[in-house]
Write a protein that holds these residues in place. Structure first.
Motif, mmCIF file in Angstrom:
data_model
loop_
_atom_site.group_PDB
_atom_site.id
_atom_site.type_symbol
_atom_site.label_atom_id
_atom_site.label_comp_id
_atom_site.label_asym_id
_atom_site.label_seq_id
_atom_site.Cartn_x
_atom_site.Cartn_y
_atom_site.Cartn_z
ATOM 1 N N PRO A 66 14.966 46.568 -7.123
ATOM 2 C CA PRO A 66 15.595 45.504 -7.122
ATOM 3 C C PRO A 66 17.085 46.146 -6.730
ATOM 4 N N TRP A 67 17.228 47.447 -6.342
ATOM 5 C CA TRP A 67 18.533 48.253 -6.221
ATOM 6 C C TRP A 67 18.824 47.641 -5.042
ATOM 7 N N LEU A 68 17.789 46.821 -3.754
ATOM 8 C CA LEU A 68 17.975 46.804 -2.695
ATOM 9 C C LEU A 68 18.211 45.288 -2.618
ATOM 10 N N GLN A 111 19.089 43.813 -4.792
ATOM 11 C CA GLN A 111 20.565 43.202 -5.024
ATOM 12 C C GLN A 111 21.396 43.971 -3.917
#
Lengths: 238, 725, 455
Positions: B594-596, B598
């Motif tokens: 999810p960090w990537l 986002q």
């Protein structure tokens, strides 16, 4: 508020000639500071919670087109517009030149965000969620913010603390470059340099004297502690 | 925390602080009666060195671990590859460990393939089934066993090699989309991947090499790039990029030359011609490589500025200026990358740029490139072997497939019919950590550890002048009931008995790794073996002395470069599709983080999705606006994607990043965007080498809204003037 | 004879003017129920917001302030109605103010109270709103007196208290009348509320002096309140907000909306209580002239602001105007029509000034335009602030709209309840005016020269 009682004045230099816009700093910051995951809807509605962002500006038309990157984070202004407008002192100036944000003092008027010309303050519209076991990654050094409070880049104040404690345990002064925020630490081309602006020999001070230096919205008189170095040498017509 | 417990705690801490106040000083806290086994002391963080596996580059990392939980991944400052730096993908490694949708125990398929219906089984049972399936292939003539993996290097390559020896007819195919096989088959062959000394060069010329985002070793090159620009007192390295798309890498260039796809090589010929004219080329290097001047002169004779400008469709002024810079500034270094190599003429084009480097005198000098001897075991297959395998699979010659560390259903263009061929395999066994496209087809899944739970080593394929063996060590206890792939191999060996068990008697992969390290670097383990190993683990691996560079011999004569071929008729498909590796997701292996998801794509600022880039002029003709839904069709298929108006793209080109469009791979990646590899049309020529830049497409507007979300304001992105930038 | 006739008239008038306090009809109940339901829905929306987070609103980065602050400014502006009528008209001795006096003062109190709710609704963490108050606490923390929001809080509270006192003092003689006309427990309550008003000469003298004094005092408070609200915006660095003209511009805006609201109120009260003989066309004519004057002033201020911005053409400030006119073009048009074109052209004509339907339409339009004006002050500036990369826009969510509508319903509900329990027409003032014609006034056993000598 310019009253400083500490020997340090933390500052940052961002060299736009080195910055490639890759976004490593953004994820490093997110990992370091327990920044919640913003879903697609949230970002569509202007609720991205990143503390640092890479702004990409287009210039010109094909074939004379350029893209410029501008990493944007809290500028830690010496004369910060966000501080006087906060009715509860949640936004305050610390003796080391940092703009602090006291989460449990904040009532969420969002006035500071309006008055920040750099638009780097983000608001917790909802309580953060991490599906299990993603929450195991959260750092115990940084508060997880609840809904209704403002937050923003802290120059990784937890790392500054840790560095100072370590130095005092070893009974020495903090070395230049010993403390680095997550963004500066990870930046592959070393575009972000962090350090003490009070020390004229620190790397950040030296770079801050570069002829390429500029600060954003200098005319507003906010006296930012983030100094940009102009990206140079673009000899492309247009 | 409940209020009651908060009050209790605050009361307790108040009381304890008062008690502490009664004593003189606070010299000691009460020690543990039994110290924690793993050394996890509350409030104290430990750093463990390991190596990143988010891409093959092999950057060294330090993981901050707090009370048994991994909290932050940082670059290892002493690691020669990345020197303390790390990209976003590396940072996001933590989320792979703690991903909510990891496969938590061995699974056995119950529904039809692809239905995602599995039942959990025990490791004993899973191993028994696997051993049972493997057993027949130990016989001499038994064909049909396949191991499909990503390219393997170092210890794991040796272990797999040793293991597969006992299955005489087994095939091991080790392939991944961004593996630089094209560079290894270039002018010089193996060792094909030199170390580019970006940091010390004065003039950098990139031929479609996106070295800051996905090419070979982005963090290393990013570090070098910063050095080249501003680290030296008096010199600011200049840099030009030639290629049809203004990529993230190109955006940092002083000059972008928007060449037609597949024509970048013309500039290399133009520069070589000028070098020959001015007699300022490195004649000795040419001779050492076994090439003759006349030959080269003949080859580039016609490539004057005008001709180069015509071929590449760039203004002659720009070409002339670039050629002037390249021949007058020294050292000038040329890089060649996927955008050039993925064309039908890629092989010759890559050779042209390699020849340019040779002529510029760059071989083995500061600011140039260093060729070092291959130092380690390496299993890697090329695209031709892959297409050959697909044929064999179609002919039902593969009966049992073991799939490890890759997702071929996603990363092979659907036009090559890999998925259909996969359906022909009676038994598929996967070692995936996630239910991705490929593991969803598996009959049995034996989930691998996450990188941060594993032992292992990484030999960086590109990018150091010294010999480097990066070590991977577990930084946390395994979260789930998973097992590392090499441990499964060893357990199998034990279970299957016979010769296999004799040769692989190791209790664990750690033991194998240690023994292997001793074999590879014998003089290192003179003293206490345990201590030496600990030392290596502490520093993150073994960083050997600088290797003596070798002078490369040209394997072939540089050849004429023909125009690139595109599949699809120009009338029906007027636009050329360029696919490129996503900055955030590499080849798609990181899309589940999810960090990537986002993280805004640096160039388009799109989050949580993918898109089709169209030049604004072309978009105007097609009536397409930013965020419209468009249909892209090629001879191979159709996709619907949101349109992004992208000024940094040739008008006849559209571009799309690889990485999204997963069917599976967890909640964050599943059914998000489209996979542009579905559009790639394979031709006869493309079966020999990867030519993903050679497909024509047609774009049609479908609707006004597409759910495209960008972090940056589309209109505001053109208003840098308001910032005074 | 005159005295008896007077007394008879007084009793008749008392009864007439207290008719609004007669036992409620089903219509009244229906009205109260509908308003109550709307308020309840607003409360539900607020509950949703408090339990899930500010995310249920349309607020975003960069538009961190939305409908709540817009409503706040609107209601503060509306609260200037009472001050206008009671204070300015009182000081200028316009006697026709009398029938609408109470109504207008009540409007002030209720609108400023409703306004005061909005900053609290708007807080991200409403449950600790008391952090804004300078209350003694163990942490030794005080609120930040440099913050305009704290000025705001002080100003709003002062205005609430001031205008309530103003309303209450004016009510005293009338409460005495109600006390005298009621019986049972009601009488006891009104007796307490009337604070022993007997109508002695001394009381009347104190009353009249006090009212005049309060009228003098409340005007600067009113001006300061809206100036401070303006400074919430003007002291920031936000382009389009940071402007010296904002304080007087906001005050004029407030007076515009106040005057328009009073005219609307006059029309409604005239109709409801059949006060045709008190509120004659000439009064509407006068008020309309006043409205014309403030509309002209407002337009002048608005023109000055836009003109200087346009002339200087500072990129970011002009950007905001361009954005406003493209994204919110229709709203801008309604605002210009409602605040400038329609009232200025329309009110130039005597027939329009004396036509109640026309005035009703114009005054409602003015207040609609004033609401839009506040929207156009708050939203475009924030949407296209200094950093173009994160420009945005704003659309209110259902929660915000529900709370905004509920604020109107709450205002009307409070008003309806007030009219039921208190004399909505200022009895004594009206009687005073009646008796002006007779040249003297009977107050209890004393006979006084009339206090008012006009017309």
């Amino acid at each position: 508020m310019n009253i400083e009682t500490s020997e340090f004045h933390w500052g940052m230099v961002i060299d736009l000639d080195r910055c490639t816009g890759c976004g490593a700093c953004v994820t490093a910051c997110q990992a370091e500071n327990n920044i919640p995951i913003s879903e697609q809807d949230g970002i569509a509605n202007g609720r991205n919670l990143h503390w640092i962002r890479i702004e990409r500006y287009w210039e010109g038309e094909f074939p004379h087109v350029r893209a410029r990157f501008l990493p944007m984070l809290c500028q830690h202004c010496d004369d910060a517009p966000c501080e006087p407008v906060c009715p509860v002192y949640a936004s305050y100036h610390n003796p080391e030149g940092l703009n602090g944000q006291v989460y449990n003092r904040c009532v969420g008027t969002r006035y500071c965000a309006n008055n920040c010309p750099y638009a780097v303050r983000v608001f917790n519209f909802f309580n953060p969620k991490w599906p299990k076991p993603l929450e195991q990654q959260l750092s115990p050094d940084v508060t997880v913010r609840s809904r209704g409070v403002m937050e923003k880049c802290s120059f990784c104040i937890q790392r500054i603390r840790r560095g100072k404690e370590q130095a005092s345990l070893e009974n020495r002064k903090l070395l230049d470059g010993e403390v680095m925020p997550a963004c500066a630490q990870t930046c592959p081309p070393q575009a972000i340099i962090f350090g003490d602006l009070n020390d004229p020999d620190s790397r950040v001070s030296k770079l801050a004297r570069s002829p390429r230096r500029f600060r954003l919205f200098e005319d507003l008189g906010t006296e930012p502690s983030v100094i940009y170095l102009k990206g140079g040498g673009h000899d492309h017509p247009g | 925390m409940k209020r009651r417990s908060f009050l209790q705690l605050s009361g307790m801490s108040l009381a304890s602080s008062m008690l502490a106040g009664c004593r003189k000083g606070n010299e000691k806290l009460i020690p543990f009666l039994v110290p924690p086994e793993d050394g996890a002391i509350p409030g104290i963080a430990n750093y463990y060195a390991s190596t990143c596996r988010q891409c093959p580059a092999g950057c060294g990392v330090l993981v901050r671990v707090h009370e048994g939980r991994a909290q932050k991944v940082e670059g290892n400052p002493h690691h020669p590859v990345n020197q303390g730096k790390l990209c976003a993908r590396g940072q996001a490694m933590l989320q792979e460990l703690y991903h909510p949708d990891r496969i938590k125990q061995p699974l056995k398929r119950t529904g039809i393939r692809g239905s995602g219906q599995f039942i959990p089984i025990s490791w004993d049972e899973a191993l028994k089934q696997l051993a049972g399936a493997l057993a027949p292939y130990q016989q001499k003539e038994q064909e049909g066993l396949l191991l499909f993996s990503a390219p393997l290097r170092g210890s794991l390559a040796r272990l797999t090699g040793d293991f597969l020896q006992h299955f005489p007819k087994a095939q091991h195919l080790a392939w991944e989309p961004l593996s630089p096989e094209w560079l290894q088959q270039g002018l010089f062959g193996n060792p094909g991947i030199p170390d580019y000394d970006l940091g010390n060069t004065q003039y950098l010329l990139s031929f479609g090499a996106d070295f800051l985002e996905s090419h070979l070793s982005p963090v290393r090159y990013g570090h070098g790039f910063g050095h080249m620009r501003q680290e030296r007192q008096t010199v600011r390295g200049r840099y030009s990029y030639i290629g049809p798309r203004l990529s993230l890498t190109a955006a940092s260039a002083d000059r972008w030359l928007p060449a037609r796809p597949g024509t970048e090589w013309a500039l290399a010929f133009g520069i070589i011609r000028r070098l020959l004219q001015e007699k300022s080329f490195d004649a000795s290097a040419l001779q050492a490589a076994g090439l003759s001047v006349t030959n080269v002169t003949e080859l580039v004779a016609n490539f004057n500025v005008q001709r180069v400008a015509e071929i590449a469709d760039i203004s002659p002024t720009e070409i002339r200026a670039t050629i002037n810079e390249a021949v007058s500034i020294s050292p000038a270094l040329a890089l060649v990358g996927e955008m050039t190599a993925w064309q039908s003429n890629g092989s010759a084009a890559v050779a042209a740029v390699e020849l340019l480097n040779l002529m510029l005198g760059n071989i083995n000098r500061p600011g140039g490139l260093y060729f070092t001897p291959a130092t380690d075991a390496h299993i890697s297959s090329n695209y031709a072997e892959l297409t050959g395998l697909i044929e064999r699979m179609q002919q039902k010659k593969v009966q049992l497939a073991l799939i490890y560390g890759c997702n071929p259903v996603f990363s092979i263009p659907s036009d090559s019919n890999f998925s259909a061929a996969l359906a022909n395999i009676p038994q598929i066994i996967s070692f995936a950590s996630f239910l991705d496209e490929t593991s969803l087809q598996a009959d049995l899944i034996l989930p691998d550890h996450s990188n941060l739970e594993s032992w292992g080593d990484i030999v960086p394929p590109a990018g150091t002048r010294q010999q480097v063996i990066g070590l991977i060590q577990p930084v946390v206890k395994p979260l789930h009931n998973t097992r590392a792939f090499p441990d499964v191999l060893l357990a199998l060996a034990k279970g299957m008995g016979g010769n296999l068990a004799m040769q692989l008697p190791h209790e664990s992969y750690l033991q194998w790794l240690e023994e292997d390290l001793i074999k590879r670097i014998p003089d290192l383990f003179i003293g206490d073996r345990r201590q030496q190993m600990d030392h290596l683990l502490q520093q993150g691996g073994w960083f050997g002395p600088e290797l003596e560079p070798i002078s490369p011999k040209a394997l072939k004569r540089p050849e004429r470069v023909v125009s690139p071929e595109f599949s699809g008729a120009q009338e029906q498909y007027p636009l050329q599709l360029q696919v490129y590796a996503s900055v955030n997701f590499y080849d798609g292996r990181s899309s589940h983080l999810p960090w990537l998801q986002q993280l805004p794509d640096p160039m388009t600022t799109v989050v949580w999705g993918n898109w089709l880039e169209i030049n604004p002029q072309t978009a105007r003709k097609l009536g397409v606006n930013q965020g419209d839904l468009v249909e892209v069709s090629s001879p191979a298929g159709k996709l619907t994607l949101p349109a992004v108006l992208y000024p940094g793209l040739r008008p006849e080109v559209v571009a799309c990043p690889i990485g999204q469009g997963h069917q599976g791979l967890g909640r964050y990646a599943d059914r998000r965007g489209e996979n542009p590899l579905k559009l790639i049309k394979e031709t006869e020529a493309s079966k020999q080498r990867l030519t993903w830049g050679g497909t024509r497409v047609q774009v049609r507007r479908l609707a006004a809204s597409s759910g495209l979300v960008t972090a940056g304001h589309a209109e505001g992105s053109y208003h840098r003037d308001l910032l005074g930038l | 004879m005159t005295t008896r006739a007077n007394r008879y008239d007084a009793v008749r008038m008392n009864r007439e003017m207290l008719s609004s306090m007669s036992p409620p009809t089903w219509r009244w109940y229906l009205l109260a129920a509908v308003l109550g339901a709307v308020v309840a829905f607003g409360l539900y929306a607020f509950t949703v917001q408090v339990t899930t987070g500010m995310g249920v609103t349309g607020i975003n980065r960069p538009v961190m302030w939305g409908i709540y602050i817009i409503s706040f400014v609107f209601w503060v502006g509306l609260s200037h109605s009472g001050t206008m009528v009671s204070a300015i008209l009182r000081l200028s001795k316009a006697s026709w103010r009398r029938p609408i006096l109470r109504g207008a003062e009540a409007m002030t109190v209720f609108s400023i109270s409703v306004a005061g709710l909005f900053p609290l609704i708007h807080l991200g963490r409403n449950w600790i709103f008391y952090y804004l108050l300078p209350y003694p606490n163990q942490r030794g923390l005080w609120p930040n007196f440099r913050s305009p929001l704290l000025f705001d809080m002080v100003a709003i509270n002062t205005y609430i208290i001031g205008s309530t006192i103003f309303l209450y003092i004016g009510l005293l003689p009338d409460l005495a009348v109600v006390r005298d006309c009621s019986s049972g427990w009601k009488k006891k309550i009104y007796a307490i509320l009337a604070m022993g008003w007997r109508g002695s000469a001394e009381q009347w003298q104190v009353f009249s002096r006090g009212s005049t004094l309060l009228a003098c005092l409340i005007i600067p408070v009113a001006v300061s309140v809206h100036s401070i609200v303006a400074w919430d915006f003007a002291v920031t660095l936000v382009p389009g907000w940071h402007s010296t003209i904002f304080a007087p511009y906001f005050v004029i805006g407030a007076i515009t909306s106040g005057v328009a609201a009073v005219i609307t109120l006059m029309i409604v009260i005239r109709k409801l209580f059949k006060l045709e003989e008190f509120l004659q066309p000439v009064h509407f004519d006068n008020m309309a002239k006043l409205l014309l004057a403030v509309c002209l002033l407002w337009s002048y201020f608005y023109f000055s602001e836009v003109f200087t911005t346009w002339y200087a053409h500072k990129p970011i400030e002009w950007e905001i105007f361009s954005f406003m006119s493209s994204r919110y073009g229709i709203m801008l048009l309604i605002m210009m029509l409602g605040n400038t074109i329609v009232p200025i052209i329309g009110l130039c004509f005597r027939q329009v000034r004396r036509s109640l339907p026309a005035l009703l339409v114009i005054t409602l339009l003015v207040n609609l335009a004033m609401f839009i004006e506040r929207f156009l002050i708050v939203v475009p500036s924030l949407s296209h602030k200094n950093i173009p990369f994160i420009w945005g826009s704003y659309t209110p969510s259902w929660v915000e709209l529900a709370i905004m509508v509920a604020s109107f319903a709450l205002f009307f509900l409070l008003y309806t309840l007030f009219a039921k329990f208190f004399p909505i027409l200022a009895i004594t003032d009206v009687r005073e005016q009646e008796e002006v014609l007779l040249g003297s006034q009977q107050n209890g056993r004393t006979r006084l020269e009339t206090l008012v000598k006009e017309e």
